[in-house]
Design a protein around this motif. Structure first.
Motif, PDB file in Angstrom:
ATOM      1  N   CYS A 281      39.727  30.229  37.141  1.00 45.30           N
ATOM      2  CA  CYS A 281      38.678  31.214  37.461  1.00 45.30           C
ATOM      3  C   CYS A 281      38.460  32.157  36.282  1.00 45.30           C
ATOM      4  CB  CYS A 281      39.042  31.990  38.729  1.00 45.30           C
ATOM      5  SG  CYS A 281      38.854  31.009  40.229  1.00 45.30           S
ATOM      6  N   ASN A 282      39.532  32.562  35.636  1.00 44.44           N
ATOM      7  CA  ASN A 282      39.404  33.438  34.456  1.00 44.44           C
ATOM      8  C   ASN A 282      38.732  32.700  33.301  1.00 44.44           C
ATOM      9  OD1 ASN A 282      40.449  35.705  35.689  1.00 44.44           O
ATOM     10  ND2 ASN A 282      42.542  35.212  35.103  1.00 44.44           N
ATOM     11  N   ARG A 283      38.999  31.403  33.165  1.00 48.41           N
ATOM     12  CA  ARG A 283      38.346  30.604  32.129  1.00 48.41           C
ATOM     13  C   ARG A 283      36.840  30.506  32.390  1.00 48.41           C
ATOM     14  NH1 ARG A 283      36.265  25.956  30.777  1.00 48.41           N
ATOM     15  NH2 ARG A 283      36.358  25.104  32.874  1.00 48.41           N
ATOM     16  N   ILE A 284      36.475  30.333  33.651  1.00 45.94           N
ATOM     17  CA  ILE A 284      35.060  30.277  34.034  1.00 45.94           C
ATOM     18  C   ILE A 284      34.395  31.616  33.726  1.00 45.94           C
ATOM     19  CG2 ILE A 284      33.446  30.092  35.972  1.00 45.94           C
ATOM     20  CD1 ILE A 284      35.525  28.112  37.243  1.00 45.94           C
TER      21      ILE A 284
ATOM     22  N   MET B  83      37.083  34.125  44.262  1.00 45.10           N
ATOM     23  CA  MET B  83      37.554  33.029  43.417  1.00 45.10           C
ATOM     24  C   MET B  83      37.067  31.680  43.958  1.00 45.10           C
ATOM     25  SD  MET B  83      41.346  34.005  42.003  1.00 45.10           S
ATOM     26  CE  MET B  83      41.980  35.187  43.183  1.00 45.10           C
ATOM     27  N   PHE B  84      37.073  31.535  45.282  1.00 46.66           N
ATOM     28  CA  PHE B  84      36.571  30.305  45.890  1.00 46.66           C
ATOM     29  C   PHE B  84      35.114  30.090  45.515  1.00 46.66           C
ATOM     30  CE2 PHE B  84      34.320  27.947  49.126  1.00 46.66           C
ATOM     31  CZ  PHE B  84      35.139  26.861  49.369  1.00 46.66           C
ATOM     32  N   VAL B  85      34.289  31.115  45.700  1.00 43.64           N
ATOM     33  CA  VAL B  85      32.852  31.013  45.413  1.00 43.64           C
ATOM     34  C   VAL B  85      32.611  30.771  43.922  1.00 43.64           C
ATOM     35  CG1 VAL B  85      30.648  32.267  45.457  1.00 43.64           C
ATOM     36  CG2 VAL B  85      32.173  32.365  47.440  1.00 43.64           C
ATOM     37  N   LEU B  86      33.358  31.452  43.071  1.00 45.10           N
ATOM     38  CA  LEU B  86      33.229  31.259  41.633  1.00 45.10           C
ATOM     39  C   LEU B  86      33.545  29.811  41.253  1.00 45.10           C
ATOM     40  CD1 LEU B  86      32.896  32.414  38.716  1.00 45.10           C
ATOM     41  CD2 LEU B  86      35.353  32.887  38.789  1.00 45.10           C
ATOM     42  N   PHE B  87      34.635  29.305  41.769  1.00 45.29           N
ATOM     43  CA  PHE B  87      35.051  27.928  41.484  1.00 45.29           C
ATOM     44  C   PHE B  87      33.981  26.936  41.949  1.00 45.29           C
ATOM     45  CE2 PHE B  87      37.554  24.063  42.422  1.00 45.29           C
ATOM     46  CZ  PHE B  87      38.182  23.880  41.207  1.00 45.29           C
ATOM     47  N   GLN B  88      33.448  27.166  43.148  1.00 48.90           N
ATOM     48  CA  GLN B  88      32.409  26.276  43.678  1.00 48.90           C
ATOM     49  C   GLN B  88      31.128  26.358  42.860  1.00 48.90           C
ATOM     50  OE1 GLN B  88      33.034  23.957  45.903  1.00 48.90           O
ATOM     51  NE2 GLN B  88      35.097  24.753  46.195  1.00 48.90           N
ATOM     52  N   SER B  89      30.774  27.557  42.437  1.00 45.36           N
ATOM     53  CA  SER B  89      29.531  27.704  41.665  1.00 45.36           C
ATOM     54  C   SER B  89      29.608  26.953  40.343  1.00 45.36           C
ATOM     55  CB  SER B  89      29.211  29.180  41.413  1.00 45.36           C
ATOM     56  OG  SER B  89      30.102  29.731  40.456  1.00 45.36           O
TER      57      SER B  89
ATOM     58  N   LYS C  54      33.426  40.028  31.834  1.00 40.56           N
ATOM     59  CA  LYS C  54      34.660  40.732  31.480  1.00 40.56           C
ATOM     60  C   LYS C  54      35.650  40.748  32.650  1.00 40.56           C
ATOM     61  CE  LYS C  54      32.553  43.713  27.994  1.00 40.56           C
ATOM     62  NZ  LYS C  54      32.992  42.983  26.835  1.00 40.56           N
ATOM     63  N   LYS C  55      35.177  40.369  33.830  1.00 43.23           N
ATOM     64  CA  LYS C  55      36.037  40.392  35.009  1.00 43.23           C
ATOM     65  C   LYS C  55      37.096  39.298  34.918  1.00 43.23           C
ATOM     66  CE  LYS C  55      35.998  40.537  39.974  1.00 43.23           C
ATOM     67  NZ  LYS C  55      35.190  40.761  41.146  1.00 43.23           N
ATOM     68  N   ARG C  56      38.330  39.651  35.270  1.00 45.36           N
ATOM     69  CA  ARG C  56      39.443  38.718  35.279  1.00 45.36           C
ATOM     70  C   ARG C  56      40.242  38.923  36.564  1.00 45.36           C
ATOM     71  NH1 ARG C  56      36.579  37.375  31.892  1.00 45.36           N
ATOM     72  NH2 ARG C  56      36.982  36.829  29.730  1.00 45.36           N
ATOM     73  N   TYR C  57      40.894  37.848  36.992  1.00 42.78           N
ATOM     74  CA  TYR C  57      41.729  37.892  38.185  1.00 42.78           C
ATOM     75  C   TYR C  57      43.198  37.864  37.780  1.00 42.78           C
ATOM     76  CZ  TYR C  57      37.430  36.936  40.705  1.00 42.78           C
ATOM     77  OH  TYR C  57      36.168  37.024  41.214  1.00 42.78           O
ATOM     78  N   SER C  58      44.016  38.494  38.606  1.00 42.18           N
ATOM     79  CA  SER C  58      45.463  38.493  38.372  1.00 42.18           C
ATOM     80  C   SER C  58      46.120  37.679  39.479  1.00 42.18           C
ATOM     81  CB  SER C  58      45.997  39.929  38.399  1.00 42.18           C
ATOM     82  OG  SER C  58      45.903  40.454  39.712  1.00 42.18           O
ATOM     83  N   LEU C  59      47.382  37.364  39.293  1.00 41.81           N
ATOM     84  CA  LEU C  59      48.108  36.620  40.329  1.00 41.81           C
ATOM     85  C   LEU C  59      48.184  37.415  41.633  1.00 41.81           C
ATOM     86  CD1 LEU C  59      50.993  35.009  38.228  1.00 41.81           C
ATOM     87  CD2 LEU C  59      48.896  33.919  39.073  1.00 41.81           C
ATOM     88  N   GLU C  60      48.228  38.728  41.530  1.00 39.25           N
ATOM     89  CA  GLU C  60      48.283  39.573  42.727  1.00 39.25           C
ATOM     90  C   GLU C  60      46.987  39.494  43.538  1.00 39.25           C
ATOM     91  OE1 GLU C  60      49.098  40.889  39.523  1.00 39.25           O
ATOM     92  OE2 GLU C  60      51.164  40.344  39.963  1.00 39.25           O
ATOM     93  N   ASP C  61      45.886  39.163  42.860  1.00 43.90           N
ATOM     94  CA  ASP C  61      44.592  39.076  43.548  1.00 43.90           C
ATOM     95  C   ASP C  61      44.566  37.970  44.596  1.00 43.90           C
ATOM     96  OD1 ASP C  61      43.547  41.206  42.122  1.00 43.90           O
ATOM     97  OD2 ASP C  61      42.628  39.932  40.590  1.00 43.90           O
TER      98      ASP C  61
END
Length: 163
Positions: free
Chosen positions: A92-95, A119-125, A102-109
């Motif tokens: 997701c961060n690579r996408i 993250m699901f929607v981002l991955f699907q898009s 500039k938005k990034r996700y952490s493991l805690e997210d």
């Protein structure tokens, strides 16, 4: 006479350069306006074609964690309502990076219901732009190179939760 010609010539050159600069400025403004209109139109198109993933996400949540946002699998790698792995967070961060976000996700997210759904929607898009429900479910279970055979039981389980 020669001095007059030089003065007149100097004024003509300045006028020529001024007209040229004005033309360049006008063309630049027009390009900016067109770029702005294009960006606005693109934004409207994306908003109007936004797909509602809620029924699919809700079914996957039911299968993955029964709605427990604090769920962790036996290996300790998959967490949250959608059982997101560290590899998925990284993807997701690579996408996001590829899209110049500039938005990034952490493991805690992974423990955040809202961010897990994002993250699901981002991955699907990115990997399922045609918004195929079958592809979405199989991607979520089997990853990018999923096999229909290997994801069949999971697909059937999620589909049964959607009915």
């Amino acid at each position: 006479m020669a001095i007059e010609c030089l003065v007149v010539r100097r004024l003509c050159l300045n006028g020529y350069h001024m007209r040229k600069l004005a033309k360049i400025a006008w063309l630049t403004c027009m390009m900016l306006v067109l770029a702005s209109v294009n960006a606005s139109a693109k934004g409207v198109k994306e908003e109007s074609s936004e797909f509602d993933w809620s029924p699919v996400i809700d079914a996957i949540i039911d299968v993955e964690s029964e709605g427990n946002a604090k769920a962790v699998d036996k290996s300790g790698k998959s967490c949250g309502i959608l059982q997101i792995t560290p590899v998925m967070v990284k993807e997701c961060n690579r996408i996001q990076e590829k899209r110049k976000s500039k938005k990034r996700y952490s493991l805690e997210d992974r423990f955040s219901v809202k961010k897990s759904k994002e993250m699901f929607v981002l991955f699907q898009s990115f990997y399922n732009p045609q918004n195929s429900i079958e592809r979405a479910i199989r991607l979520w279970n089997g990853g990018i190179g999923f096999s229909k055979l290997a994801t069949q039981k999971y697909f059937e389980k999620v589909m049964s939760k959607m009915k």
